[in-house]
Every structure is written in C-alpha cells, then in structure tokens.
Design a protein around this motif. Structure first.
Motif, PDB file in Angstrom:
ATOM      1  N   SER A  35       0.801  -1.227   0.000  1.00 55.53           N
ATOM      2  CA  SER A  35       0.000   0.000   0.000  1.00 55.53           C
ATOM      3  C   SER A  35       0.835   1.279   0.000  1.00 55.53           C
ATOM      4  O   SER A  35       0.309   2.354  -0.273  1.00 55.53           O
ATOM      5  CB  SER A  35      -0.943   0.005   1.206  1.00 55.53           C
ATOM      6  OG  SER A  35      -0.201  -0.083   2.416  1.00 55.53           O
ATOM      7  N   GLU A  55      -4.310  -2.664  -8.455  1.00 49.12           N
ATOM      8  CA  GLU A  55      -5.122  -1.477  -8.210  1.00 49.12           C
ATOM      9  C   GLU A  55      -5.137  -1.080  -6.737  1.00 49.12           C
ATOM     10  O   GLU A  55      -5.487   0.061  -6.406  1.00 49.12           O
ATOM     11  CB  GLU A  55      -6.555  -1.718  -8.688  1.00 49.12           C
ATOM     12  CG  GLU A  55      -6.659  -2.004 -10.180  1.00 49.12           C
ATOM     13  CD  GLU A  55      -8.054  -2.398 -10.594  1.00 49.12           C
ATOM     14  OE1 GLU A  55      -8.891  -2.594  -9.687  1.00 49.12           O
ATOM     15  OE2 GLU A  55      -8.319  -2.502 -11.805  1.00 49.12           O
ATOM     16  N   ASN A  56      -4.733  -1.992  -5.874  1.00 51.37           N
ATOM     17  CA  ASN A  56      -4.705  -1.681  -4.438  1.00 51.37           C
ATOM     18  C   ASN A  56      -3.462  -0.886  -4.053  1.00 51.37           C
ATOM     19  O   ASN A  56      -3.379  -0.387  -2.926  1.00 51.37           O
ATOM     20  CB  ASN A  56      -4.757  -2.974  -3.616  1.00 51.37           C
ATOM     21  CG  ASN A  56      -6.072  -3.718  -3.808  1.00 51.37           C
ATOM     22  OD1 ASN A  56      -7.116  -3.104  -4.007  1.00 51.37           O
ATOM     23  ND2 ASN A  56      -6.018  -5.043  -3.763  1.00 51.37           N
ATOM     24  N   ARG A  58      -2.505   2.075  -4.130  1.00 52.12           N
ATOM     25  CA  ARG A  58      -3.046   3.405  -4.394  1.00 52.12           C
ATOM     26  C   ARG A  58      -2.050   4.537  -4.192  1.00 52.12           C
ATOM     27  O   ARG A  58      -2.327   5.679  -4.569  1.00 52.12           O
ATOM     28  CB  ARG A  58      -4.301   3.625  -3.544  1.00 52.12           C
ATOM     29  CG  ARG A  58      -5.460   2.738  -3.971  1.00 52.12           C
ATOM     30  CD  ARG A  58      -6.718   2.997  -3.176  1.00 52.12           C
ATOM     31  NE  ARG A  58      -7.831   2.217  -3.670  1.00 52.12           N
ATOM     32  CZ  ARG A  58      -8.077   0.963  -3.326  1.00 52.12           C
ATOM     33  NH1 ARG A  58      -7.277   0.360  -2.441  1.00 52.12           N
ATOM     34  NH2 ARG A  58      -9.097   0.311  -3.839  1.00 52.12           N
ATOM     35  N   GLU A  80      -8.660   3.440  -9.572  1.00 46.95           N
ATOM     36  CA  GLU A  80      -8.013   3.139  -8.296  1.00 46.95           C
ATOM     37  C   GLU A  80      -6.654   3.812  -8.123  1.00 46.95           C
ATOM     38  O   GLU A  80      -6.332   4.317  -7.048  1.00 46.95           O
ATOM     39  CB  GLU A  80      -7.855   1.621  -8.148  1.00 46.95           C
ATOM     40  CG  GLU A  80      -9.154   0.845  -8.303  1.00 46.95           C
ATOM     41  CD  GLU A  80     -10.174   1.200  -7.240  1.00 46.95           C
ATOM     42  OE1 GLU A  80      -9.772   1.672  -6.152  1.00 46.95           O
ATOM     43  OE2 GLU A  80     -11.381   1.000  -7.483  1.00 46.95           O
ATOM     44  N   LEU A  81      -5.825   3.840  -9.168  1.00 43.68           N
ATOM     45  CA  LEU A  81      -4.473   4.408  -9.038  1.00 43.68           C
ATOM     46  C   LEU A  81      -4.532   5.928  -9.212  1.00 43.68           C
ATOM     47  O   LEU A  81      -3.978   6.491 -10.162  1.00 43.68           O
ATOM     48  CB  LEU A  81      -3.540   3.766 -10.070  1.00 43.68           C
ATOM     49  CG  LEU A  81      -3.364   2.251  -9.945  1.00 43.68           C
ATOM     50  CD1 LEU A  81      -2.340   1.747 -10.963  1.00 43.68           C
ATOM     51  CD2 LEU A  81      -2.943   1.853  -8.529  1.00 43.68           C
ATOM     52  N   ASN A  83      -3.139   8.338  -7.744  1.00 49.13           N
ATOM     53  CA  ASN A  83      -1.917   9.134  -7.566  1.00 49.13           C
ATOM     54  C   ASN A  83      -0.892   8.899  -8.667  1.00 49.13           C
ATOM     55  O   ASN A  83       0.197   9.473  -8.627  1.00 49.13           O
ATOM     56  CB  ASN A  83      -1.282   8.814  -6.202  1.00 49.13           C
ATOM     57  CG  ASN A  83      -2.126   9.309  -5.038  1.00 49.13           C
ATOM     58  OD1 ASN A  83      -2.427  10.491  -4.940  1.00 49.13           O
ATOM     59  ND2 ASN A  83      -2.531   8.404  -4.163  1.00 49.13           N
TER      60      ASN A  83
END
Length: 278
Positions: A35, A55-56, A58, A80-81, A83
């Motif tokens: 993460s 996708e996690n 982030r 999801e991404l 940033n």
C-alpha cells in the motif's frame, strides 16, 4: 520465472520495487499488499497481463511496464491508481486503453508507443495534468484521434508519428501549451503537408481557422426564407389593414385566400429563379 506470493506480502513498507529484465511470466497477487509502493518497474519481462490487485497500490506514482507482452490493462486501473503520475507501457501488444484511463487526473506522462492501439478513450479531457502523450508507432492500427485530445489543457508534447492518421482533430489548434508536435510517418490530409512543413505554429493556426470554417470549401446552401420574404410572403406587406394602417386580425383568412395560396403553392416555390426576380 515468478516471484513467491509470500515474499511481496512481507514487504508492507516497501516504497520502490524494481524487477526489470528478470523473464517474469507473472506478478503475484500479493502485490496489492504494498500500500506504500510509489515506484514499480516490471519492464523487460514476459508478462501477458497485470494482476487486478495492482489497483490496491493506491500510493503508486510511477508504473513502468515497458517491453513485455501485455495485451491489455486491468479495466478499472484508472479508478483506483489515483496518484499515478507516469504510466509507461510502450513496446507491448495492447489494442485498447481501458475507459478508466481517462480518470487518471494526476497523470503527467502517458507513453503507449509501439503497441497495437486501435483507439484512445473518448474522455481524455479529464487528464487535466497530462503533459506528455506518446502514442507513436502503432503503425497500421491507429487511424484516428479522439476530439478530446484537444482539451488536454496541460499538454506540452504530443507524438502521434508513424500511425495511419489522415486527419488531426481541429481541437488541437486550441492547445495553448503545446510546444512539440510529431506527426511524421502519417498520411495527413488535414492539415496538408505544406502546412505541416511550416511547423507547429502553422499547424495550430490552420486547425484554429478550420474550427471557424475558414477552410470549408463546401458551397453554402441558400435559404428559401429570403426569397419568400422578398416576395412579401411573410412580411405582411400585402395583408388587409384596418383604418389605422395596422394589419387586420384576419391574417389567417387572408393567407388562406386564393391569392396567397397561389403564392405558397409548390409550383411557385419550386419555379425557376427568374420568377423571383420580377
């Protein structure tokens, strides 16, 4: 070759992960546990796809998946991404970018050259921070750019060279920050080659003028309304008037009279032009 699931699952505080040129066939699903990961380099491998669990990640700001065998990206990767600032997927076999790509609002660089792209997402205007867009060398596959490419307000560089594009969207003329435009290797009709040879300023000016219809050579259709007005059909000049010179309220009756019905008959309206010059 593959990486054990347990290995990445233990690296919870990892910020950068470089696995380039390792002949990897797959990325473990446990990649989604990272993460705090900001940079992921998986270029130069044998990857056919990316796990949806990516996708996690982030916090990810840069994803380098160049020189693989990817045919697609996860459908919801752009949702999801949030940033992500740099997405490099050149030298793969990707045919379409997912619709969600247009939701990467922090993206600065999108490098998708040397793929099999057939189209780009329609809603590119959402990429408000995109500065560099490279979709060159998709050769016979990419034949058209979406109109929304001209709404990328932060775009500095646009490379669409060596594709099958024949016409640039007029909206590109509105890109005020665009400093570099590469279009060689296409068979452009609009703008024509003589304009392209003069450089980016000439191209943008041509496209701006085209938006304003200055390059429209198609004949403009003349309206019949002017002809009808000149014949006093709608002007009320021949309508009955009262004692004060004001047209009578019997307008409908007047128009319905034999005289006015004759004026509006198809035979009169479709008669030769000389009939109206009398």
């Amino acid at each position: 070759m593959s990486i054990p699931e347990s290995l990445t699952a233990r690296l919870l505080n990892l910020v950068e992960l470089d696995m380039h040129s390792n002949q990897l066939n797959s990325i473990p699903n446990s990649i989604g546990c990272l993460s705090k990961l900001k940079l992921l380099n998986i270029s130069g491998n044998l990857l056919l796809s990316l796990p949806k669990t990516i996708e996690n990640c982030r916090a990810l700001e840069e994803l380098n998946a160049n020189f693989n065998m990817l045919t697609h990206l996860p459908d919801t990767i752009g949702f999801e991404l949030i940033n992500l600032k740099k997405l490099c997927i050149n030298s793969n076999k990707i045919a379409h970018l997912p619709y969600s790509t247009s939701h990467l609002t922090n993206l600065r660089v999108l490098d998708a050259r040397l793929n099999c792209l057939r189209s780009l997402p329609d809603d590119l205007e959402n990429l408000i921070n995109l500065e560099i867009l490279n979709v060159s060398q998709n050769f016979q596959y990419l034949s058209k750019l979406p109109y929304s490419v001209g709404f990328l307000i932060s775009l500095h560089e646009l490379d669409v060279s060596y594709n099958k594009i024949t016409e640039l969207p007029d909206s590109i003329g509105c890109l005020k920050k665009l400093q570099k435009l590469s279009v060689e290797g296409n068979r452009l009709v609009s703008p024509p080659p003589e304009v392209v040879e003069q450089g980016i300023r000439a191209v943008k000016q041509y496209l701006c003028e085209k938006i304003n219809g200055m390059h429209d050579k198609s004949p403009k259709k003349k309206s019949w309304f002017g002809k009808l007005a000149r014949c006093s059909t709608f002007s009320g000049a021949n309508l009955p008037r009262d004692d004060f010179g004001v047209p009578s309220n019997r307008t409908i009756d007047a128009i319905a009279s034999p005289r006015f019905i004759a004026m509006l008959s198809p035979r009169r309206l479709l008669s030769p032009k000389t009939y109206f010059s009398k």
